[in-house]
Design a protein around this motif. Structure first.
Motif, PDB file in Angstrom:
ATOM      1  N   UNK A  41      37.509  34.360  28.351  1.00 23.21           N
ATOM      2  CA  UNK A  41      36.128  34.656  27.955  1.00 23.21           C
ATOM      3  C   UNK A  41      35.535  35.795  28.762  1.00 23.21           C
ATOM      4  N   UNK A  42      36.041  35.972  29.984  1.00 26.82           N
ATOM      5  CA  UNK A  42      35.488  36.982  30.880  1.00 26.82           C
ATOM      6  C   UNK A  42      35.790  38.408  30.500  1.00 26.82           C
ATOM      7  N   UNK A  43      36.741  38.608  29.613  1.00 27.17           N
ATOM      8  CA  UNK A  43      37.062  39.953  29.168  1.00 27.17           C
ATOM      9  C   UNK A  43      38.087  40.650  30.037  1.00 27.17           C
ATOM     10  N   UNK A  44      38.360  41.919  29.685  1.00 32.10           N
ATOM     11  CA  UNK A  44      39.357  42.694  30.422  1.00 32.10           C
ATOM     12  C   UNK A  44      39.001  42.810  31.900  1.00 32.10           C
ATOM     13  N   UNK A  45      39.984  42.671  32.746  1.00 34.25           N
ATOM     14  CA  UNK A  45      39.762  42.794  34.180  1.00 34.25           C
ATOM     15  C   UNK A  45      39.369  41.501  34.865  1.00 34.25           C
ATOM     16  N   UNK A  46      39.197  40.415  34.116  1.00 31.03           N
ATOM     17  CA  UNK A  46      38.840  39.138  34.730  1.00 31.03           C
ATOM     18  C   UNK A  46      40.038  38.601  35.493  1.00 31.03           C
ATOM     19  N   UNK A  47      39.778  38.171  36.721  1.00 32.60           N
ATOM     20  CA  UNK A  47      40.843  37.727  37.612  1.00 32.60           C
ATOM     21  C   UNK A  47      40.582  36.304  38.100  1.00 32.60           C
ATOM     22  N   UNK A  48      41.624  35.695  38.637  1.00 37.17           N
ATOM     23  CA  UNK A  48      41.538  34.363  39.223  1.00 37.17           C
ATOM     24  C   UNK A  48      42.112  34.458  40.634  1.00 37.17           C
ATOM     25  N   UNK A  49      41.435  33.833  41.585  1.00 34.33           N
ATOM     26  CA  UNK A  49      41.910  33.825  42.969  1.00 34.33           C
ATOM     27  C   UNK A  49      41.580  32.474  43.599  1.00 34.33           C
ATOM     28  N   UNK A  50      42.188  32.218  44.741  1.00 34.16           N
ATOM     29  CA  UNK A  50      41.903  30.998  45.507  1.00 34.16           C
ATOM     30  C   UNK A  50      41.056  31.364  46.713  1.00 34.16           C
ATOM     31  N   UNK A  57      38.665  25.269  44.749  1.00 33.47           N
ATOM     32  CA  UNK A  57      38.558  26.576  45.393  1.00 33.47           C
ATOM     33  C   UNK A  57      39.059  27.724  44.524  1.00 33.47           C
ATOM     34  N   UNK A  58      39.164  27.506  43.228  1.00 32.07           N
ATOM     35  CA  UNK A  58      39.583  28.573  42.323  1.00 32.07           C
ATOM     36  C   UNK A  58      38.347  29.312  41.830  1.00 32.07           C
ATOM     37  N   UNK A  59      38.382  30.628  41.975  1.00 31.17           N
ATOM     38  CA  UNK A  59      37.271  31.457  41.509  1.00 31.17           C
ATOM     39  C   UNK A  59      37.756  32.344  40.363  1.00 31.17           C
ATOM     40  N   UNK A  60      36.958  32.422  39.327  1.00 33.02           N
ATOM     41  CA  UNK A  60      37.207  33.328  38.201  1.00 33.02           C
ATOM     42  C   UNK A  60      36.159  34.423  38.330  1.00 33.02           C
ATOM     43  N   UNK A  61      36.595  35.690  38.352  1.00 29.26           N
ATOM     44  CA  UNK A  61      35.632  36.757  38.603  1.00 29.26           C
ATOM     45  C   UNK A  61      36.004  38.038  37.878  1.00 29.26           C
ATOM     46  N   UNK A  62      35.010  38.888  37.724  1.00 28.12           N
ATOM     47  CA  UNK A  62      35.200  40.212  37.165  1.00 28.12           C
ATOM     48  C   UNK A  62      34.160  41.119  37.805  1.00 28.12           C
ATOM     49  N   UNK A  63      34.608  42.056  38.602  1.00 29.61           N
ATOM     50  CA  UNK A  63      33.680  42.955  39.295  1.00 29.61           C
ATOM     51  C   UNK A  63      33.224  44.106  38.399  1.00 29.61           C
ATOM     52  N   UNK A  64      33.922  44.298  37.285  1.00 31.55           N
ATOM     53  CA  UNK A  64      33.527  45.369  36.360  1.00 31.55           C
ATOM     54  C   UNK A  64      32.418  44.914  35.431  1.00 31.55           C
ATOM     55  N   UNK A  65      32.233  43.614  35.327  1.00 29.25           N
ATOM     56  CA  UNK A  65      31.145  43.111  34.511  1.00 29.25           C
ATOM     57  C   UNK A  65      31.433  43.101  33.031  1.00 29.25           C
TER      58      UNK A  65
END
Length: 93
Positions: A41-50, A57-65
């Protein structure tokens, strides 16, 4: 698309409250499935990290918005961020 950077740490699925969340045609019922659903759902560039702590402690993020608020045209990014829409602070994205 709203073009907003985001970071989410999902901890609860609440699948009964969100019956429209589906992953590959099946209801999203586990945190692992929710992470995959959010990443798509987050779109291109969306990443997952711990994150470096115990528990969820799993974060789903996208810095490009690129977060897409989906099938809720009545929910603006501002409303979803503030919870101003009412009892559903998540904006049901």
């Amino acid at each position: 698309e709203r073009g907003l950077p985001f970071a989410l740490v999902p901890c609860c699925v609440h699948w009964k409250a969100f019956p429209g969340r589906e992953l590959d045609g099946r209801p999203v019922r586990t945190v692992a499935q929710l992470v995959k659903w959010l990443q798509r759902r987050g779109g291109p560039g969306t990443q997952v990290a711990s994150l470096d702590f115990e528990g969820q402690n799993t974060v789903v993020f996208n810095t490009r918005g690129a977060l897409v608020w989906g099938d809720r045209p009545d929910v603006s990014a501002e409303t979803a961020n503030t919870g101003a829409e009412g009892p559903d602070p998540w904006g049901r994205f």
